[in-house]
Design an enzyme around this catalytic site. Structure first.
Site, PDB file in Angstrom:
ATOM      1  N   TRP A 165       0.797  -1.223   0.000  1.00  0.00           N
ATOM      2  CA  TRP A 165       0.000   0.000   0.000  1.00  0.00           C
ATOM      3  C   TRP A 165       0.830   1.274   0.000  1.00  0.00           C
ATOM      4  CZ3 TRP A 165       1.829   2.285   4.279  1.00  0.00           C
ATOM      5  CH2 TRP A 165       2.253   1.472   5.340  1.00  0.00           C
ATOM      6  N   LYS A 189      -2.653  -8.139  -7.614  1.00  0.00           N
ATOM      7  CA  LYS A 189      -3.426  -8.000  -6.381  1.00  0.00           C
ATOM      8  C   LYS A 189      -2.806  -6.887  -5.544  1.00  0.00           C
ATOM      9  CE  LYS A 189      -3.282  -9.455  -2.262  1.00  0.00           C
ATOM     10  NZ  LYS A 189      -3.869  -8.281  -1.529  1.00  0.00           N
ATOM     11  N   SER A 243       6.404  -7.348   3.295  1.00  0.00           N
ATOM     12  CA  SER A 243       7.197  -7.693   4.468  1.00  0.00           C
ATOM     13  C   SER A 243       7.925  -9.010   4.269  1.00  0.00           C
ATOM     14  CB  SER A 243       6.298  -7.786   5.698  1.00  0.00           C
ATOM     15  OG  SER A 243       5.493  -8.948   5.639  1.00  0.00           O
ATOM     16  N   TYR A 253       4.048 -21.204  -0.462  1.00  0.00           N
ATOM     17  CA  TYR A 253       2.982 -21.435  -1.441  1.00  0.00           C
ATOM     18  C   TYR A 253       3.550 -22.056  -2.720  1.00  0.00           C
ATOM     19  CZ  TYR A 253       0.293 -18.067   1.430  1.00  0.00           C
ATOM     20  OH  TYR A 253      -0.336 -17.404   2.452  1.00  0.00           O
ATOM     21  N   GLU A 265      10.738  -8.641  -3.046  1.00  0.00           N
ATOM     22  CA  GLU A 265      11.362  -7.383  -2.600  1.00  0.00           C
ATOM     23  C   GLU A 265      10.754  -7.094  -1.250  1.00  0.00           C
ATOM     24  OE1 GLU A 265      11.712  -4.022  -1.207  1.00  0.00           O
ATOM     25  OE2 GLU A 265      10.473  -3.259  -2.865  1.00  0.00           O
ATOM     26  N   CYS A 300      10.341   1.001   2.292  1.00  0.00           N
ATOM     27  CA  CYS A 300      11.275  -0.079   2.634  1.00  0.00           C
ATOM     28  C   CYS A 300      12.721   0.396   2.612  1.00  0.00           C
ATOM     29  CB  CYS A 300      11.072  -1.259   1.691  1.00  0.00           C
ATOM     30  SG  CYS A 300      11.105  -0.835  -0.061  1.00  0.00           S
ATOM     31  N   LYS A 350       0.990   0.406  15.963  1.00  0.00           N
ATOM     32  CA  LYS A 350       2.227  -0.380  15.950  1.00  0.00           C
ATOM     33  C   LYS A 350       3.454   0.519  16.024  1.00  0.00           C
ATOM     34  CE  LYS A 350       0.392  -4.320  13.337  1.00  0.00           C
ATOM     35  NZ  LYS A 350       0.448  -5.084  12.062  1.00  0.00           N
ATOM     36  N   GLU A 399      12.048  -3.312  11.503  1.00  0.00           N
ATOM     37  CA  GLU A 399      11.536  -2.339  10.541  1.00  0.00           C
ATOM     38  C   GLU A 399      10.253  -1.728  11.113  1.00  0.00           C
ATOM     39  OE1 GLU A 399      10.834  -2.000   5.770  1.00  0.00           O
ATOM     40  OE2 GLU A 399      10.029  -3.769   6.764  1.00  0.00           O
TER      41      GLU A 399
END
Length: 495
Positions: A165, A189, A243, A253, A265, A300, A350, A399
């Site tokens: 996002w 997605k 993340s 998966y 990434e 990031c 957080k 992070e």
């Protein structure tokens, strides 16, 4: 165009948001489930969007599979694919204001950054890969005189792209544009926190003439839609930005399904090293402040660890604190705003938890550390600077993904390099020095995918971007990105 505060407010009131997925060239309402998209600028619901489950992901992957296996896109001359991507870039430019406004509303980015930085990057990305589409070359290695060997690059197939996002369109473009240029088809997605701008991008792809099924966009959360895409046997390549913890899920998966290639990434805890011979200490301080507070620190590559030589630490840190205290934090739709809202309330909580842990751990809070503008209903935080941070603390190791800077002093170059590399991440690093030998030697010793010398966050699409260690693998940007979306085929002909 009028880009005043008042004009953006009027545009926001008139803006109509997409409600359905974009699958096979049309809006797909889904199976009836939906979710709210809430703006962090004021805590209000923007709209409700169809929530993708397994059925919607299956539809999108099936459309991409048909378009790849039977459609014209992979079989077009590369130059024709390039023309379609140029048309898409032009449409993005035409709709730049609406796209910028949408992402500013959904994730809290200042409108000046959304319009002037992110949308510019998106247009440039599609134009770069449009121009590169017909520049790839195959190989004909020298072999025996009675044989001919060909090494050709072929599109890898259906690409699943899962993006976060914080840069909803830039990061989508970094994956979608090279995948399409290579001849792949895509299921994108976006994050459930910022799906609206990506859904608009899917519509523009169809308007630009992309064949049905070439670019599909599904909205949904990671545990459901993301997992379904990661496990889907019809997906050949999965590209993810997000993340490190979620990146591990995508590797599982792939192992549990069809061993699809997974390109990651991931997170970062990037060091920014200021040596006493930096060519301009004031510029180093200003850039350090800009880097950690840009995009609300939700980046990031954010230089969240400032490593400063003891002899200049007071001067540099005082300048960073002064800049933090004059930074304009406020409504993302105000063009004068320099730092907007954090993406959602739970994320703000957080970040505040990290700040509390820093205080309890003995770090010295120089400025910020508190929630502000709470009366708006939005998720705003004052720019925050800690110094005297312990190297084994949460502030130093984790992070935070917010506007929180941790400062460390050092006395030697070797100590700076050791501290910089003392992290599980390896995405980016900064170095400030006027000594050419030091610049080369330290850059080589830093374990990071990108090292900026006497600058930060500079570059263009000609250079690759990605990380080492637990910051991921593979590269976005540059011609190297095409390697993720192509397969090498050897053809040996006996003459």
């Amino acid at each position: 165009m009028d880009i005043s505060y008042e004009s953006w407010l009027l545009r926001a009131k008139a803006l109509r948001h997409p409600a359905g997925h974009h699958i096979d060239g049309r809006e797909e309402p889904g199976g009836g489930a939906d979710f709210a998209v809430v703006s962090p600028r004021d805590g209000r619901e923007l709209t409700r969007v169809a929530d993708a489950g397994q059925a919607e992901v299956d539809l999108a992957v099936a459309a991409a599979r048909r378009a790849f296996d039977h459609g014209p896109w992979p079989r077009l001359a590369p130059g024709e694919r390039g023309k379609a991507l140029f048309r898409l870039a032009d449409l993005i430019e035409e709709r730049r204001a609406d796209l910028a406004l949408t992402l500013s509303l959904e994730m809290g980015k200042p409108i000046s950054d959304a319009y002037g930085i992110e949308l510019r990057a998106l247009v440039n990305t599609f134009r770069y890969y449009a121009g590169l589409a017909d520049k790839l070359t195959d190989e004909a290695p020298h072999t025996a005189p009675d044989a001919l060997a060909l090494v050709t690059r072929e599109p890898a197939g259906v690409v699943g792209a899962v993006v976060p996002w914080n840069f909803p369109l830039t990061l989508a473009g970094w994956k979608v544009a090279p995948a399409l240029a290579a001849g792949c088809t895509v299921v994108l997605k976006p994050s459930e926190l910022s799906p609206l701008s990506a859904l608009l991008l899917g519509r523009l792809g169809t308007e630009a003439g992309l064949p049905d099924g070439v670019l599909n966009v599904v909205a949904g959360d990671g545990p459901t839609a993301g997992r379904a895409l990661g496990l889907h046997p019809g997906v050949d390549v999965l590209a993810f930005t997000g993340s490190t913890a979620v990146g591990r899920h995508f590797l599982h998966y792939a192992a549990d399904s069809n061993l699809k290639r997974v390109w990651l990434e991931l997170g970062g805890k990037s060091p920014n090293i200021v040596l006493p011979d930096a060519p301009d200490l004031d510029q180093a301080a200003a850039t350090a402040a800009w880097g950690i507070f840009f995009n609300q620190g939700e980046m990031c590559t954010a230089p969240s660890r400032l490593l400063v030589h003891s002899s200049v630490a007071d001067r540099v840190v005082d300048a960073v604190v002064a800049r933090a205290e004059t930074l304009k934090v406020g409504d993302p739709l105000d063009p004068a705003t320099e730092m907007g809202a954090l993406v959602r309330e739970s994320h703000l909580e957080k970040v505040l938890d990290h700040i509390a842990a820093g205080r309890e751990g003995g770090a010295r809070l120089r400025t910020g550390g508190v929630r502000i503008h709470q009366e708006t209903g939005g998720s705003y935080l004052a720019p925050t600077v800690f110094d005297a941070v312990a190297h084994d603390s949460r502030l130093a190791r984790e992070e935070i993904f917010g506007p929180v800077l941790s400062v460390f002093a050092f006395d030697t170059v070797d100590e700076a390099v050791r501290l910089a590399n003392d992290t599980e991440y390896g995405l980016a690093a900064g170095l400030w020095t006027a000594n050419l030998s030091t610049a080369h030697q330290v850059s080589r010793r830093l374990r990071a995918g990108t090292v900026w010398v006497n600058c930060y966050e500079e570059g263009d699409l000609t250079v690759p971007f990605g990380g080492m260690k637990q910051s991921g693998n593979g590269r976005d940007k540059s011609a190297h990105a095409l390697e993720k979306y192509t397969e090498l085929k050897t053809t040996w002909m006996q003459l």
